[in-house]
Scaffold this active site. Structure first.
Site, PDB file in Angstrom:
ATOM      1  N   GLU A 196       0.825  -1.212   0.000  1.00 22.70           N
ATOM      2  CA  GLU A 196       0.000   0.000   0.000  1.00 22.70           C
ATOM      3  C   GLU A 196       0.859   1.262   0.000  1.00 22.70           C
ATOM      4  O   GLU A 196       0.515   2.256  -0.631  1.00 22.70           O
ATOM      5  CB  GLU A 196      -0.973   0.001   1.182  1.00 22.70           C
ATOM      6  N   TYR A 239      -5.922   7.038   3.909  1.00 20.78           N
ATOM      7  CA  TYR A 239      -6.053   6.000   2.888  1.00 20.78           C
ATOM      8  C   TYR A 239      -5.333   4.714   3.296  1.00 20.78           C
ATOM      9  O   TYR A 239      -5.915   3.628   3.286  1.00 20.78           O
ATOM     10  CB  TYR A 239      -5.518   6.479   1.520  1.00 20.78           C
ATOM     11  N   ASP A 274      -9.212   5.636  -3.216  1.00 19.83           N
ATOM     12  CA  ASP A 274      -8.003   6.093  -3.912  1.00 19.83           C
ATOM     13  C   ASP A 274      -8.436   6.760  -5.215  1.00 19.83           C
ATOM     14  O   ASP A 274      -9.632   6.936  -5.478  1.00 19.83           O
ATOM     15  CB  ASP A 274      -7.029   4.918  -4.135  1.00 19.83           C
ATOM     16  N   CYS A 332     -16.065   0.912 -21.935  1.00 16.99           N
ATOM     17  CA  CYS A 332     -17.438   0.680 -21.468  1.00 16.99           C
ATOM     18  C   CYS A 332     -18.019  -0.614 -22.045  1.00 16.99           C
ATOM     19  O   CYS A 332     -18.904  -1.213 -21.437  1.00 16.99           O
ATOM     20  CB  CYS A 332     -18.330   1.860 -21.816  1.00 16.99           C
TER      21      CYS A 332
END
Ligand code: SF4
Length: 307
Positions: free
Chosen positions: A38, A121, A139, A205
């Site tokens: 992270e 975060y 994020d 998409c």
């Protein structure tokens, strides 16, 4: 705004077969491995992080190993991940885990947030991905997915606003469902959709699992405003670029005379004043050291010989 529940359902189903096989997501990865990932993944893409993470975990598989490492070695392994202060903060956090938590990564988000260099975060992501605590994780990728699917905006802009924070909470699954499992999968699934399908420049998409529910698509893809574009600072010519070049020379592991170091950066457009300023900032950040003449990674200079 679309009903979040069907979005949760479709996105988490999609994630189960579309997710990338990343070592820090595997069941056998330690909480420390998740923590390291992270920190490294902030502002650095997965492909650049992977080899550095593997090397880091090979050398320092626990917080205690990392806390005991030499700073120069840490910075060499950090290599070109960028923002090298993160390497120092990672070591400071490891030392705090040793001091306060018996060498373990704490699961409680408040305890995580109290570690050096750990912000909202990272605390939420580690609590959620390492321990299954249903924290709201946001994020850049998740912000973009929220903006498009729920708010109908093309891009979320550079700043995380109070309105976006409210939206993230409003669309978060009930933490009771599946003992927090749905909430944690939702976080990682939205992140993965933003990384693989709903990218900033070219959302795909046609293969998106929530295309039928997406508010931006339904609105006919309105163009982003200047504020939503939130263009970042160009890289070339910045202090970050100059600092990166200086660190690249120092990572070779050999002390270099200051004047020689500043002359060999290969950046003709950087002025003498900018080079000096960047070197001074690295020295004051603890990322380099000098005896007045030579410059090197921290801990690499010979102590002065006594008379
Ligand atoms: S339909 Fe397109 S814009 Fe909407 S979430 Fe999916 S990929 Fe993104």
């Amino acid at each position: 705004m679309p009903d979040p529940e069907p979005v949760h359902h479709r996105l988490t189903q999609w994630y189960r077969h579309a997710q990338r096989d990343l070592p820090w997501r595997r069941e056998d990865c330690s909480a420390w491995g998740v923590f390291v990932s992270e920190v490294m993944l902030q502002q650095t893409p997965v492909q650049r992080v992977l080899p550095r993470w593997q090397e880091w975990m090979r050398r320092w598989p626990t917080p205690a190993d990392c806390a005991a490492a030499g700073t120069a070695e840490l910075l060499q392994v950090w290599d070109r991940l960028g923002y090298p202060r993160r390497a120092l903060r990672l070591q400071q956090a490891a030392a705090a885990m040793v001091e306060r938590h018996g060498g373990e990564v704490p699961a409680d988000p408040d305890l995580l947030r109290a570690l050096p260099g750990v912000g909202e975060y990272t605390a939420a992501a580690v609590a959620c991905f390492a321990f299954g605590v249903p924290e709201v994780v946001v994020d850049t990728n998740i912000r973009r997915v929220h903006a498009r699917v729920f708010a109908g905006d093309p891009l979320p802009g550079k700043t995380y606003t109070a309105q976006q924070r409210r939206l993230a909470r409003d669309v978060f699954p009930d933490p009771e469902i599946d003992d927090g499992g749905l909430a944690c999968t939702w976080n990682i699934a939205a992140m993965e959709l933003g990384a693989l399908v709903c990218t900033a420049a070219s959302p795909d998409c046609a293969r998106c699992p929530v295309a039928q529910l997406c508010a931006w698509r339904a609105a006919g893809y309105p163009e982003p405003t200047e504020q939503q574009r939130g263009r970042g600072q160009p890289w070339a010519g910045t202090d970050r670029q100059v600092r990166g070049r200086i660190m690249a020379v120092l990572r070779q592991g050999v002390p270099v005379p200051r004047s020689e170091l500043l002359a060999q950066l290969g950046l003709p457009s950087a002025s003498a004043e900018q080079r000096a300023r960047c070197l001074d900032s690295l020295l004051s950040d603890g990322l380099a050291e000098t005896d007045g003449e030579q410059v090197a990674l921290p801990g690499s200079l010979e102590p002065a010989a006594s008379a």
